[in-house]
Design a protein around this motif. Structure first.
Motif, PDB file in Angstrom:
ATOM      1  N   SER A  68      -2.817  10.791   9.006  1.00 29.13           N
ATOM      2  CA  SER A  68      -1.849   9.860   9.083  1.00 29.13           C
ATOM      3  C   SER A  68      -2.344   8.620   9.825  1.00 29.13           C
ATOM      4  O   SER A  68      -2.616   7.706   9.410  1.00 29.13           O
ATOM      5  N   HIS A  73       0.640   4.590   0.636  1.00 29.75           N
ATOM      6  CA  HIS A  73       0.286   6.615   0.693  1.00 29.75           C
ATOM      7  C   HIS A  73       0.630   7.309   0.444  1.00 29.75           C
ATOM      8  O   HIS A  73       1.873   7.558   0.363  1.00 29.75           O
ATOM      9  N   ASN A  80      -3.440  12.880   0.585  1.00 37.55           N
ATOM     10  CA  ASN A  80      -4.135  14.186   1.378  1.00 37.55           C
ATOM     11  C   ASN A  80      -4.183  15.257   0.246  1.00 37.55           C
ATOM     12  O   ASN A  80      -3.668  15.228  -0.744  1.00 37.55           O
ATOM     13  N   THR A 136       0.842  -0.869   0.068  1.00 33.98           N
ATOM     14  CA  THR A 136      -0.099   0.012  -0.086  1.00 33.98           C
ATOM     15  C   THR A 136       0.749   1.492   0.073  1.00 33.98           C
ATOM     16  O   THR A 136       1.978   1.307   0.661  1.00 33.98           O
ATOM     17  N   ALA A 155      -4.756   6.663   6.828  1.00 33.31           N
ATOM     18  CA  ALA A 155      -3.817   6.137   5.939  1.00 33.31           C
ATOM     19  C   ALA A 155      -3.395   4.710   7.291  1.00 33.31           C
ATOM     20  O   ALA A 155      -3.083   3.125   6.594  1.00 33.31           O
ATOM     21  N   LEU A 194       1.104  11.315   1.896  1.00 33.44           N
ATOM     22  CA  LEU A 194       0.941  11.938   2.671  1.00 33.44           C
ATOM     23  C   LEU A 194       1.311  12.747   2.649  1.00 33.44           C
ATOM     24  O   LEU A 194       0.634  14.646   2.874  1.00 33.44           O
ATOM     25  N   PRO A 225      -4.615   2.419  -0.600  1.00 37.28           N
ATOM     26  CA  PRO A 225      -3.513   4.510  -0.357  1.00 37.28           C
ATOM     27  C   PRO A 225      -4.567   5.085  -0.152  1.00 37.28           C
ATOM     28  O   PRO A 225      -6.225   5.527  -0.841  1.00 37.28           O
ATOM     29  N   VAL A 226      -4.496   6.095   1.050  1.00 38.41           N
ATOM     30  CA  VAL A 226      -4.791   7.505   1.111  1.00 38.41           C
ATOM     31  C   VAL A 226      -3.897   8.209   0.661  1.00 38.41           C
ATOM     32  O   VAL A 226      -2.728   8.433   0.930  1.00 38.41           O
TER      33      VAL A 226
END
Length: 316
Positions: free
Chosen positions: A125, A18, A137, A16, A128, A20, A134-135
């Motif tokens: 955070s 992310h 921002n 994954t 995530a 951020l 996936p996150v």
């Protein structure tokens, strides 16, 4: 949003990715995203389909109002052949007390990627930490990395090799400035940051820039910052949630407006992430004049984010 109800943080799901902060990408990944963004922009202009996320769903979680972030992500996901679900403050259980970790795990069972525009970076955070997808921002108090992708794409379109560009930031050392400074360090842009005393970049941002490439030059003199700049960037002096500081900040930023007096004698280009407070950080003539890259920059949010979404969902 709510906070942790216990101290247990899960391990990230395998593979994954992310996003951020902008330095969640490696320098190579960042350049790959910019290259893909340019390709998507060309394909859209030529009418060529690029449904690279067909059948995929994006959840868009918003605590803050938005024009560009919502429309650019939603339209971009449609162009990629996928689907976007808008979740405003009244559309989830977060404001009714549901823990972030519960929302994160529930959404992970429905969607392929989550974009969140939140007040507190710590909440992002946590989202995530518990999400299995996936996150991304979409903006927090600490960072606006998707904006930085669009900024770098715009500068690259205008000037070519990023490592040959000299840029200036004039204004508040806010979340947009912090992300932009890191992006400049990662791509070799020579950056000077001019802020009033007490409004500069955080020490953590300066240290991160040093680790990523080079620290920006720091000054309190806007004329010094823009003197040799190819492009100068600004943002509002009073950010969302700081309205009670307006009088103090407007006074502190006297002399920091982007206008012809400050930029005279050069062909320096101007950028702004929008929305702008015309007559404060930038005057109307500058926004509407030949120096402005602002509308190109705004459009590039969509292309850069499409490239990012494809990359975090399908891999780089």
């Amino acid at each position: 949003m709510s906070t942790h109800t216990d101290s247990t943080t899960p391990m990230p799901a395998p593979n994954t990715k992310h996003f951020l902060t902008v330095d969640d990408l490696t320098a190579d990944e960042l350049h790959a995203v910019l290259e893909k963004a340019a390709t998507y922009k060309q394909q859209l202009a030529s009418g060529e389909s690029h449904a690279d996320l067909a059948g995929k769903t994006l959840a868009m979680v918003f605590e803050k109002p938005s024009t560009r972030t919502r429309v650019s992500f939603e339209t971009g996901m449609t162009q990629l052949g996928g689907h976007a679900v808008f979740l405003g403050p009244d559309d989830t259980q977060l404001d009714r007390g549901e823990p972030i970790k519960d929302t994160a795990r529930a959404l992970s069972g429905y969607v392929d990627v989550i974009m969140a525009r939140l007040f507190d970076h710590e909440d992002l955070s946590e989202l995530a930490a518990y999400a299995d997808v996936p996150v991304v921002n979409g903006l927090t108090d600490d960072a606006h990395p998707c904006q930085t992708l669009a900024d770098l794409q715009t500068i690259q379109e205008q000037f070519g090799d990023l490592s040959e560009v000299t840029a200036a930031w004039v204004g508040d050392g806010n979340n947009v400035a912090q992300s932009f400074a890191k992006g400049c360090a990662m791509t070799g842009i020579d950056l000077t940051v001019a802020t009033p005393e007490g409004y500069g970049l955080s020490d953590e941002t300066l240290e991160a820039c040093a680790d990523l490439g080079d620290e920006p030059t720091v000054t309190h003199d806007p004329a010094e910052a823009v003197a040799d700049a190819d492009v100068v960037y600004t943002d509002v002096w009073v950010s969302m949630g700081e309205e009670d500081e307006r009088e103090e900040k407007v006074a502190a930023f006297d002399g920091f407006q982007l206008n012809e007096d400050l930029l005279s004698g050069s062909d320096t280009k101007v950028m702004h992430c929008l929305p702008a407070h015309r007559g404060e950080e930038v005057d109307d003539d500058t926004i509407e004049g030949e120096r402005s890259l602002i509308w190109q920059q705004a459009e590039n949010r969509m292309h850069a984010q499409k490239a990012l979404l494809t990359s975090v969902v399908r891999g780089f």
